[in-house]
Design a protein around this motif. Structure first.
Motif, PDB file in Angstrom:
ATOM      1  N   ALA A  51       9.739  16.551   9.810  1.00  0.00           N
ATOM      2  CA  ALA A  51      10.141  15.528  10.778  1.00  0.00           C
ATOM      3  C   ALA A  51       9.365  14.236  10.522  1.00  0.00           C
ATOM      4  O   ALA A  51       8.157  14.256  10.270  1.00  0.00           O
ATOM      5  CB  ALA A  51       9.885  16.026  12.201  1.00  0.00           C
ATOM      6  N   GLY A  52      10.068  13.112  10.569  1.00  0.00           N
ATOM      7  CA  GLY A  52       9.423  11.812  10.410  1.00  0.00           C
ATOM      8  C   GLY A  52       8.970  11.487   9.003  1.00  0.00           C
ATOM      9  O   GLY A  52       8.278  10.492   8.783  1.00  0.00           O
ATOM     10  N   GLU A  53       9.380  12.287   8.028  1.00  0.00           N
ATOM     11  CA  GLU A  53       8.957  12.098   6.637  1.00  0.00           C
ATOM     12  C   GLU A  53      10.039  11.380   5.842  1.00  0.00           C
ATOM     13  O   GLU A  53      11.228  11.521   6.115  1.00  0.00           O
ATOM     14  CB  GLU A  53       8.673  13.458   6.011  1.00  0.00           C
ATOM     15  CG  GLU A  53       8.321  13.398   4.524  1.00  0.00           C
ATOM     16  CD  GLU A  53       8.189  14.773   3.896  1.00  0.00           C
ATOM     17  OE1 GLU A  53       7.203  14.988   3.180  1.00  0.00           O
ATOM     18  OE2 GLU A  53       9.070  15.628   4.111  1.00  0.00           O
ATOM     19  N   THR A  54       9.610  10.612   4.858  1.00  0.00           N
ATOM     20  CA  THR A  54      10.544  10.036   3.893  1.00  0.00           C
ATOM     21  C   THR A  54      10.349  10.727   2.556  1.00  0.00           C
ATOM     22  O   THR A  54       9.289  10.611   1.934  1.00  0.00           O
ATOM     23  CB  THR A  54      10.332   8.524   3.726  1.00  0.00           C
ATOM     24  OG1 THR A  54      10.568   7.871   4.963  1.00  0.00           O
ATOM     25  CG2 THR A  54      11.293   7.960   2.684  1.00  0.00           C
ATOM     26  N   ALA A  85       0.849  -1.194   0.000  1.00  0.00           N
ATOM     27  CA  ALA A  85       0.000   0.000   0.000  1.00  0.00           C
ATOM     28  C   ALA A  85       0.880   1.237   0.000  1.00  0.00           C
ATOM     29  O   ALA A  85       1.909   1.296   0.683  1.00  0.00           O
ATOM     30  CB  ALA A  85      -0.903  -0.010   1.222  1.00  0.00           C
ATOM     31  N   MET A  86       0.487   2.241  -0.765  1.00  0.00           N
ATOM     32  CA  MET A  86       1.257   3.486  -0.822  1.00  0.00           C
ATOM     33  C   MET A  86       0.947   4.354   0.394  1.00  0.00           C
ATOM     34  O   MET A  86      -0.205   4.428   0.844  1.00  0.00           O
ATOM     35  CB  MET A  86       0.936   4.237  -2.118  1.00  0.00           C
ATOM     36  CG  MET A  86       1.555   3.608  -3.346  1.00  0.00           C
ATOM     37  SD  MET A  86       1.261   4.543  -4.872  1.00  0.00           S
ATOM     38  CE  MET A  86      -0.366   3.941  -5.300  1.00  0.00           C
ATOM     39  N   ARG A  87       1.986   4.982   0.927  1.00  0.00           N
ATOM     40  CA  ARG A  87       1.813   5.877   2.068  1.00  0.00           C
ATOM     41  C   ARG A  87       1.219   7.205   1.616  1.00  0.00           C
ATOM     42  O   ARG A  87       1.509   7.690   0.519  1.00  0.00           O
ATOM     43  CB  ARG A  87       3.158   6.126   2.753  1.00  0.00           C
ATOM     44  CG  ARG A  87       3.696   4.917   3.489  1.00  0.00           C
ATOM     45  CD  ARG A  87       5.113   5.167   3.959  1.00  0.00           C
ATOM     46  NE  ARG A  87       5.240   6.324   4.822  1.00  0.00           N
ATOM     47  CZ  ARG A  87       5.070   6.318   6.135  1.00  0.00           C
ATOM     48  NH1 ARG A  87       4.751   5.191   6.747  1.00  0.00           N
ATOM     49  NH2 ARG A  87       5.222   7.417   6.858  1.00  0.00           N
ATOM     50  N   GLU A  88       0.396   7.772   2.463  1.00  0.00           N
ATOM     51  CA  GLU A  88      -0.185   9.081   2.187  1.00  0.00           C
ATOM     52  C   GLU A  88       0.499  10.107   3.082  1.00  0.00           C
ATOM     53  O   GLU A  88       0.525   9.956   4.302  1.00  0.00           O
ATOM     54  CB  GLU A  88      -1.695   9.074   2.466  1.00  0.00           C
ATOM     55  CG  GLU A  88      -2.493   8.112   1.584  1.00  0.00           C
ATOM     56  CD  GLU A  88      -2.529   8.535   0.129  1.00  0.00           C
ATOM     57  OE1 GLU A  88      -2.178   9.704  -0.171  1.00  0.00           O
ATOM     58  OE2 GLU A  88      -2.916   7.708  -0.718  1.00  0.00           O
ATOM     59  N   PRO A  89       1.092  11.162   2.524  1.00  0.00           N
ATOM     60  CA  PRO A  89       1.776  12.166   3.358  1.00  0.00           C
ATOM     61  C   PRO A  89       0.789  12.875   4.281  1.00  0.00           C
ATOM     62  O   PRO A  89      -0.349  13.156   3.897  1.00  0.00           O
ATOM     63  CB  PRO A  89       2.390  13.124   2.335  1.00  0.00           C
ATOM     64  CG  PRO A  89       1.602  12.912   1.080  1.00  0.00           C
ATOM     65  CD  PRO A  89       1.150  11.482   1.097  1.00  0.00           C
TER      66      PRO A  89
END
Length: 540
Positions: free
Chosen positions: A300-303, A264-268
């Motif tokens: 912060a905490g983002e890819t 599943a793709m992550r949603e920002p």
């Protein structure tokens, strides 16, 4: 006699080592027909490259030893042929290209001479050999082939060097071409071009192609049949569709389950204010603009994934942000402070918050240092972080955090697999408890199941510790599974950026569309659609 062009029967190969006998290949059998592409699929240590080396008589004996079997070429056992007979066959009837062309091209001779030498070694005249070399360089798509004849390997890109290796292998129109991981380190578009070139050359010559790979996408794109190897054994054989839809062996199913690009793709999420703000970042190398004004934010905490081909500028961004190189202009504000104006002393303190994991842990880990020394070195440089009495306890905690045992602290890098070494590199980066880790192609060289494990580990660290990742990669399926947002770069510029879903499902820039069409999928049906899309884009 046999009806097959090449047939391997009950082949066993072992190596005598200081730790005892290693049985690399254990009674394997398979065949290759004229005009067919057979993929040997498996991870590191499966025995696939050893079996190919046995065909070419490239196993050092000792320590290697072929203990049983036959290798039948047009019905004749190569293992019973004399060294002189093998020399006449190798290069002329059976040829091979390797994963690392720079390591197999001689750096001190022009490439035209190296290609011609193959023909001259088998009795062709100099003029004829050079004419053949020129024709081959033109055929494999080397720009301005006549002028390029006099250039040296370092003057070509990675994809061009692989094309030169193909030209050299085809100099004498072999009946069999063995390609050992020929596209592993290449960008997705170059990988697609090389595989397409091999297919075209095969159609022209009718040669049999033996394709050694750990990439299920390569199998789906190029193979007629595939042999799956594990632990020196052939565990399953079939067409790509048979293996994808009806795999019976647990190892094949494990490989398929580990293939990236299916999750599943992550949603920002709408996060806090940006911790890194890059504005109009430029880098000029004596007239060559590697970066042409790049701007982006990170939270912060983002890819944030940065994708693009070699030369697009994605690794240059990492080097400039970390001040491993100096920017020509622009700003890179870390929590409000411009990194590009900091003194070396000030940067030394800030680097505690900014860490990096490189592509090749073998080169980035000091071979003379134990794992304990490698991880604790961060506290030697920054002694205020942790009292020395607590170092053993913290090293054990970090090793456990990355899925290794505390007992591993006493060992040295060469005693670990590639995936384990990358985990050690991650533990070293975590020792300073950073807020941002830059991963520069950190999983591109790993086997598919090890790659999946490392990505799962990075995702767990992101979720548990709130670490942000700047994830530089050319492997689009991995980006699809791991990233929140994506920057697409071409020739030093950002051509498109957005959420993973937006980039992968609704790409706007033609370059992004070409990148996605060139990507390989483990599902042969999906891959057939991608091939059609690639051909359609090429037609436009």
């Amino acid at each position: 006699m046999t009806d097959h062009l090449l047939e391997v029967r009950d082949l066993s190969v072992q190596f005598h080592t200081a730790q005892g006998i290693v049985r690399a290949v254990n009674g394997i059998s398979w065949h290759l027909d004229r005009g067919e592409t057979l993929a040997i699929l498996g991870e590191s240590g499966s025995g696939k490259s050893v079996s190919a080396s046995a065909i070419m008589n490239l196993i050092d004996m000792p320590p290697g030893e072929i203990t049983s079997g036959e290798i039948l070429f047009e019905g004749r056992d190569l293992l019973k042929a004399s060294d002189e007979e093998r020399r006449r066959l190798n290069g002329k009837r059976i040829s091979m290209i390797f994963q690392d062309p720079l390591g197999h091209l001689n750096p001190v001779y022009p490439v035209g001479w190296q290609i011609a030498e193959t023909a001259m070694a088998h009795g062709r005249g100099k003029a004829e050999a050079y004419d053949r070399a020129l024709a081959l360089m033109e055929r494999v798509g080397i720009p301005d082939a006549r002028a390029s004849m006099g250039k040296y390997p370092h003057q070509f890109s990675g994809g061009q060097r692989q094309r030169l290796m193909i030209a050299m292998a085809l100099a004498l129109k072999p009946d069999i071409l063995i390609a050992d991981e020929p596209t592993t380190a290449l960008d997705v578009t170059v990988q697609a071009e090389v595989l397409s070139l091999l297919e075209e050359l095969q159609e022209e010559t009718g040669m049999g192609l033996l394709l050694i790979t750990h990439d299920l996408g390569v199998v789906a794109e190029a193979a007629d049949r595939a042999v799956v190897m594990e632990g020196g054994l052939v565990v399953e054989t079939g067409t790509p569709r048979e293996l994808y839809h009806n795999a019976t062996h647990p190892y094949t199913r494990k490989l398929l389950a580990a293939a990236p690009g299916k999750g599943a793709m992550r949603e920002p999420e709408d996060g806090p204010e940006a911790i890194l703000e890059v504005r109009d970042l430029k880098k000029d190398y004596g007239g060559f603009e590697a970066l042409k004004g790049v701007s982006f934010d990170m939270h912060a905490g983002e890819t944030l994934a940065v994708v693009g081909e070699s030369g697009s500028g994605k690794s240059t961004i990492a080097r400039l942000v970390l001040r491993l190189e100096e920017a020509s202009s622009g700003t890179a504000r870390w929590k409000g402070e411009d990194l590009l104006t900091k003194s070396p002393r000030q940067m030394g303190k800030l680097r505690r918050q900014l860490q990096m994991v490189f592509q090749d842990p073998t080169q980035s880990l000091n071979p003379h240092m134990s794992v304990f020394q490698i991880i604790s070195e961060a506290w030697v440089i920054h002694p205020d972080i942790l009292p020395k009495a607590r170092w053993p306890e913290r090293v054990a905690e970090l090793l456990d955090q990355v899925g290794l045992s505390p007992e591993h602290a006493k060992r040295y890098p060469h005693q670990f697999s590639g995936g384990q070494r990358q985990r050690i590199a991650i533990a070293r980066a975590l020792a300073l408890e950073p807020d941002l880790i830059i991963c520069d192609e950190a999983v591109s060289a790993l086997d598919v199941s090890i790659q999946a494990q490392v990505i799962d580990l990075l995702g767990k660290l992101r979720d548990e510790l709130g670490i942000a990742f700047l994830f530089i990669a050319h492997d689009l399926p991995v980006v699809r599974d791991f990233a929140d947002r994506v920057l697409v770069m071409q020739r030093g510029e950002i051509v498109e950026q957005g959420s993973v879903r937006q980039i992968f499902e609704q790409p706007c820039a033609p370059y992004t569309q070409r990148l996605l069409a060139a990507g390989l999928d483990s599902d042969p049906d999906v891959q057939a659609d991608r091939r059609a899309a690639r051909l359609a884009l090429a037609g436009n």
